[in-house]
Design a protein around this motif. Sequence first.
Motif, PDB file in Angstrom:
ATOM      1  N   GLY A 348       0.782  -1.243   0.000  1.00 43.41           N
ATOM      2  CA  GLY A 348       0.000   0.000   0.000  1.00 43.41           C
ATOM      3  C   GLY A 348       0.810   1.287   0.000  1.00 43.41           C
ATOM      4  N   ILE A 349       2.150   1.179  -0.019  1.00 40.85           N
ATOM      5  CA  ILE A 349       2.947   2.416   0.012  1.00 40.85           C
ATOM      6  C   ILE A 349       2.654   3.267  -1.226  1.00 40.85           C
ATOM      7  CG2 ILE A 349       5.287   3.373  -0.036  1.00 40.85           C
ATOM      8  CD1 ILE A 349       6.206   0.983   1.611  1.00 40.85           C
ATOM      9  N   GLU A 350       2.587   2.600  -2.387  1.00 41.65           N
ATOM     10  CA  GLU A 350       2.351   3.372  -3.624  1.00 41.65           C
ATOM     11  C   GLU A 350       0.986   4.034  -3.613  1.00 41.65           C
ATOM     12  OE1 GLU A 350       3.119   1.107  -7.156  1.00 41.65           O
ATOM     13  OE2 GLU A 350       5.200   0.785  -6.538  1.00 41.65           O
ATOM     14  N   ALA A 351      -0.017   3.311  -3.126  1.00 39.65           N
ATOM     15  CA  ALA A 351      -1.380   3.876  -3.066  1.00 39.65           C
ATOM     16  C   ALA A 351      -1.384   5.108  -2.157  1.00 39.65           C
ATOM     17  CB  ALA A 351      -2.357   2.828  -2.559  1.00 39.65           C
ATOM     18  N   ALA A 352      -0.652   5.012  -1.031  1.00 40.17           N
ATOM     19  CA  ALA A 352      -0.607   6.144  -0.100  1.00 40.17           C
ATOM     20  C   ALA A 352       0.090   7.332  -0.755  1.00 40.17           C
ATOM     21  CB  ALA A 352       0.118   5.733   1.185  1.00 40.17           C
ATOM     22  N   GLU A 353       1.188   7.047  -1.449  1.00 40.35           N
ATOM     23  CA  GLU A 353       1.950   8.145  -2.058  1.00 40.35           C
ATOM     24  C   GLU A 353       1.237   8.743  -3.271  1.00 40.35           C
ATOM     25  OE1 GLU A 353       6.158   8.769  -0.877  1.00 40.35           O
ATOM     26  OE2 GLU A 353       6.281   7.094  -2.282  1.00 40.35           O
ATOM     27  N   ALA A 354       0.260   8.013  -3.792  1.00 45.13           N
ATOM     28  CA  ALA A 354      -0.494   8.548  -4.933  1.00 45.13           C
ATOM     29  C   ALA A 354      -1.413   9.682  -4.489  1.00 45.13           C
ATOM     30  CB  ALA A 354      -1.299   7.429  -5.596  1.00 45.13           C
ATOM     31  N   LEU A 355      -1.658   9.775  -3.178  1.00 44.51           N
ATOM     32  CA  LEU A 355      -2.482  10.883  -2.677  1.00 44.51           C
ATOM     33  C   LEU A 355      -1.668  12.173  -2.766  1.00 44.51           C
ATOM     34  CD1 LEU A 355      -3.893   9.216   0.580  1.00 44.51           C
ATOM     35  CD2 LEU A 355      -5.136   9.608  -1.561  1.00 44.51           C
ATOM     36  N   ASP A 356      -2.311  13.247  -3.199  1.00 45.36           N
ATOM     37  CA  ASP A 356      -1.617  14.542  -3.253  1.00 45.36           C
ATOM     38  C   ASP A 356      -1.164  14.943  -1.859  1.00 45.36           C
ATOM     39  OD1 ASP A 356      -1.684  15.066  -5.894  1.00 45.36           O
ATOM     40  OD2 ASP A 356      -3.555  16.237  -5.848  1.00 45.36           O
ATOM     41  N   ASN A 357       0.022  15.516  -1.758  1.00 48.86           N
ATOM     42  CA  ASN A 357       0.552  16.044  -0.497  1.00 48.86           C
ATOM     43  C   ASN A 357       0.878  14.979   0.544  1.00 48.86           C
ATOM     44  OD1 ASN A 357       0.513  18.773  -1.292  1.00 48.86           O
ATOM     45  ND2 ASN A 357      -1.705  18.831  -0.929  1.00 48.86           N
ATOM     46  N   VAL A 358       1.056  13.742   0.105  1.00 45.03           N
ATOM     47  CA  VAL A 358       1.470  12.675   1.026  1.00 45.03           C
ATOM     48  C   VAL A 358       2.846  12.166   0.613  1.00 45.03           C
ATOM     49  CG1 VAL A 358       1.033  10.294   1.783  1.00 45.03           C
ATOM     50  CG2 VAL A 358      -0.860  11.937   1.637  1.00 45.03           C
ATOM     51  N   THR A 359       3.730  12.007   1.579  1.00 45.09           N
ATOM     52  CA  THR A 359       5.035  11.401   1.332  1.00 45.09           C
ATOM     53  C   THR A 359       5.242  10.301   2.363  1.00 45.09           C
ATOM     54  OG1 THR A 359       5.851  13.599   0.773  1.00 45.09           O
ATOM     55  CG2 THR A 359       7.496  11.877   0.996  1.00 45.09           C
ATOM     56  N   VAL A 360       5.685   9.151   1.903  1.00 40.86           N
ATOM     57  CA  VAL A 360       5.974   8.065   2.839  1.00 40.86           C
ATOM     58  C   VAL A 360       7.494   7.936   2.960  1.00 40.86           C
ATOM     59  CG1 VAL A 360       5.657   5.611   3.345  1.00 40.86           C
ATOM     60  CG2 VAL A 360       3.835   6.898   2.178  1.00 40.86           C
ATOM     61  N   PHE A 361       8.011   8.332   4.122  1.00 38.27           N
ATOM     62  CA  PHE A 361       9.448   8.186   4.362  1.00 38.27           C
ATOM     63  C   PHE A 361       9.696   6.804   4.958  1.00 38.27           C
ATOM     64  CE2 PHE A 361       8.920  12.885   4.712  1.00 38.27           C
ATOM     65  CZ  PHE A 361       9.705  13.216   3.624  1.00 38.27           C
ATOM     66  N   HIS A 362      10.707   6.138   4.432  1.00 33.40           N
ATOM     67  CA  HIS A 362      11.055   4.811   4.938  1.00 33.40           C
ATOM     68  C   HIS A 362      12.007   4.943   6.124  1.00 33.40           C
ATOM     69  CE1 HIS A 362       9.874   2.181   1.343  1.00 33.40           C
ATOM     70  NE2 HIS A 362       9.439   3.408   1.068  1.00 33.40           N
ATOM     71  N   ALA A 363      11.815   4.104   7.135  1.00 36.06           N
ATOM     72  CA  ALA A 363      12.750   4.048   8.267  1.00 36.06           C
ATOM     73  C   ALA A 363      13.306   2.626   8.303  1.00 36.06           C
ATOM     74  CB  ALA A 363      12.038   4.451   9.549  1.00 36.06           C
ATOM     75  N   GLY A 364      12.688   1.740   9.104  1.00 37.90           N
ATOM     76  CA  GLY A 364      13.164   0.350   9.148  1.00 37.90           C
ATOM     77  C   GLY A 364      12.523  -0.467   8.058  1.00 37.90           C
ATOM     78  N   ARG A 379      10.800   1.196  14.093  1.00 45.48           N
ATOM     79  CA  ARG A 379       9.992   2.209  13.424  1.00 45.48           C
ATOM     80  C   ARG A 379      10.147   1.946  11.925  1.00 45.48           C
ATOM     81  NH1 ARG A 379      11.342   7.962  15.998  1.00 45.48           N
ATOM     82  NH2 ARG A 379      13.479   7.234  15.861  1.00 45.48           N
ATOM     83  N   VAL A 380       9.052   1.684  11.249  1.00 40.91           N
ATOM     84  CA  VAL A 380       9.104   1.161   9.882  1.00 40.91           C
ATOM     85  C   VAL A 380       8.925   2.251   8.825  1.00 40.91           C
ATOM     86  CG1 VAL A 380       8.026  -0.460   8.263  1.00 40.91           C
ATOM     87  CG2 VAL A 380       8.316  -1.099  10.671  1.00 40.91           C
ATOM     88  N   LEU A 381       7.839   3.014   8.958  1.00 40.27           N
ATOM     89  CA  LEU A 381       7.541   4.052   7.959  1.00 40.27           C
ATOM     90  C   LEU A 381       7.073   5.317   8.674  1.00 40.27           C
ATOM     91  CD1 LEU A 381       5.384   1.887   5.493  1.00 40.27           C
ATOM     92  CD2 LEU A 381       7.681   2.766   4.995  1.00 40.27           C
ATOM     93  N   ASN A 382       7.276   6.461   8.036  1.00 36.60           N
ATOM     94  CA  ASN A 382       6.763   7.728   8.549  1.00 36.60           C
ATOM     95  C   ASN A 382       5.881   8.311   7.454  1.00 36.60           C
ATOM     96  OD1 ASN A 382      10.174   8.232   9.289  1.00 36.60           O
ATOM     97  ND2 ASN A 382       8.689   7.346  10.687  1.00 36.60           N
ATOM     98  N   VAL A 383       4.590   8.361   7.740  1.00 32.55           N
ATOM     99  CA  VAL A 383       3.634   8.831   6.738  1.00 32.55           C
ATOM    100  C   VAL A 383       3.373  10.320   6.988  1.00 32.55           C
ATOM    101  CG1 VAL A 383       1.354   8.488   5.761  1.00 32.55           C
ATOM    102  CG2 VAL A 383       2.616   6.534   6.691  1.00 32.55           C
ATOM    103  N   THR A 384       3.877  11.157   6.095  1.00 35.51           N
ATOM    104  CA  THR A 384       3.776  12.606   6.272  1.00 35.51           C
ATOM    105  C   THR A 384       2.753  13.178   5.295  1.00 35.51           C
ATOM    106  OG1 THR A 384       6.093  12.805   6.962  1.00 35.51           O
ATOM    107  CG2 THR A 384       5.049  14.801   6.103  1.00 35.51           C
ATOM    108  N   ALA A 385       1.887  14.035   5.821  1.00 36.09           N
ATOM    109  CA  ALA A 385       0.934  14.731   4.949  1.00 36.09           C
ATOM    110  C   ALA A 385       1.005  16.221   5.239  1.00 36.09           C
ATOM    111  CB  ALA A 385      -0.486  14.224   5.199  1.00 36.09           C
ATOM    112  N   ARG A 386       0.716  16.997   4.202  1.00 34.97           N
ATOM    113  CA  ARG A 386       0.675  18.453   4.338  1.00 34.97           C
ATOM    114  C   ARG A 386      -0.724  18.945   4.041  1.00 34.97           C
ATOM    115  NH1 ARG A 386       5.483  21.152   1.049  1.00 34.97           N
ATOM    116  NH2 ARG A 386       4.067  22.890   1.359  1.00 34.97           N
TER     117      ARG A 386
END
Length: 422
Positions: A348-364, A379-386
Amino acid sequence: MNILVLGSGGREHAIVSSLATSPRSDIIYVAPGNGGSAPGAQNVALDMMDGEAVVQFALSHDVELVVIGPEAPLVAGIANVVAKAGLAVFGPQAAGARLEGSKQFAKDLMRAHDIPTATYAVFTNKDAALAYLKDNPAPIVVKADGLAAGKGVTVATTDAEAIQAIEECFAGRFGSAGSRVVIEEMLTGPECSLLAFVDGKTMVPMVPAQDHKRALEGDKGPNTGGMGVYSPVPIVSEQEHDTMIKLMQQTVDGLIAEGIDYRGVLYGGFILTPSGPKVLEFNARFGDPETQVVLPLLQSDLLDIMLACDSATLDRWELAWSDDWALSVVLASAGYPGDYEKGKVITGIEAAEALDNVTVFHAGTRRLDDGTVVTNGGRVLNVTARGATFVEARDLAYQAVDLIDFEGKQFRRDIGQRALRV
Ligand code: AMP
Ligand code: GLY
């Protein structure tokens, strides 16, 4: 310009992503990196604690700037080795990194330069520490002096907890980091992080951010590296903000007075007490996950600023910040901050990043040869939205969070709750 970024967390993925947008950046090497990627970035297997190996790699790959993400290589003096080789480096040398590497050093500097902080005492002897507790009962805070991966602090609400924390430090739970113990007054109030770029003399603050350290909703459960963050922080009054900036400058001036040339990020961890902001701790690096909301709001070129810190020309730059809000939710492995399993397939990372103003930063995370991304850390992912408002950023972040899945996915649904209580 080729750049080498040391580290493997969400912080480093955010740094690399920002650097990749600079028209001056070329290949960005990340050592060791994670499953995240950015245009022009390449992971390299390199021991970031081995200064000579870092320099060798940099020289043989036309790297002109080395960016040091985590605290361990900073405290170990990797910036000294890189600078000595004539390369530009972002991150303080060992003398400055002591601000994070030794709590006693940081506390003594604050005391010497009138920077408000919790009252404290330092012990190298267990019996003396236990005796101090008799006159200063719980609630009280016990801290291993050295680096302990965020686990060396116990906020003890009972004497029994404080005694146990002292016993564990001196029994070697944190290795040599715990052979010296700082015991300090417990302060209460909301916390706020203020990060600043520093070039040895000039200090330029970034936008404030608020982390959520506890593992569970409602600020319950054990301390973690941070479970989510947002920026800006509306609960901070203008007066408190001004005070924090003043205290950051006072710290840089204090470092100068001690003969320390500090270049990189200075991270002030503040607690907003009824009698004003006080410093809980300093870090010698970008915060994680603070960076994952702060850098997306930075409109200036991060590469220019990092080079200005290295060449002590920060006074020539004015930073531009977006008026947006940013919020980041940490997705962690089941069990974190304790033991956890690795290797769970993430979807689902790609689906999340397909949303405007969303960036998924990878951690672990780790990317397998077939492109599958699997969990590889706590800590696996950091889901950032603006968003234009706090609520817009928050709702968008959780919309994205709900699109991502892996076995044991654990996160807090209440990130930023405090922002609404203004
Ligand atoms: P530190 O690594 O020193 O920032 O401590 C980790 C966390 O412990 C902080 O973010 C606070 O939540 C808490 N903490 C540290 N020192 C104190 C203190 N003197 N009073 C209350 N809480 C503290
Ligand atoms: N988020 C806390 C830290 O980076 O230390």
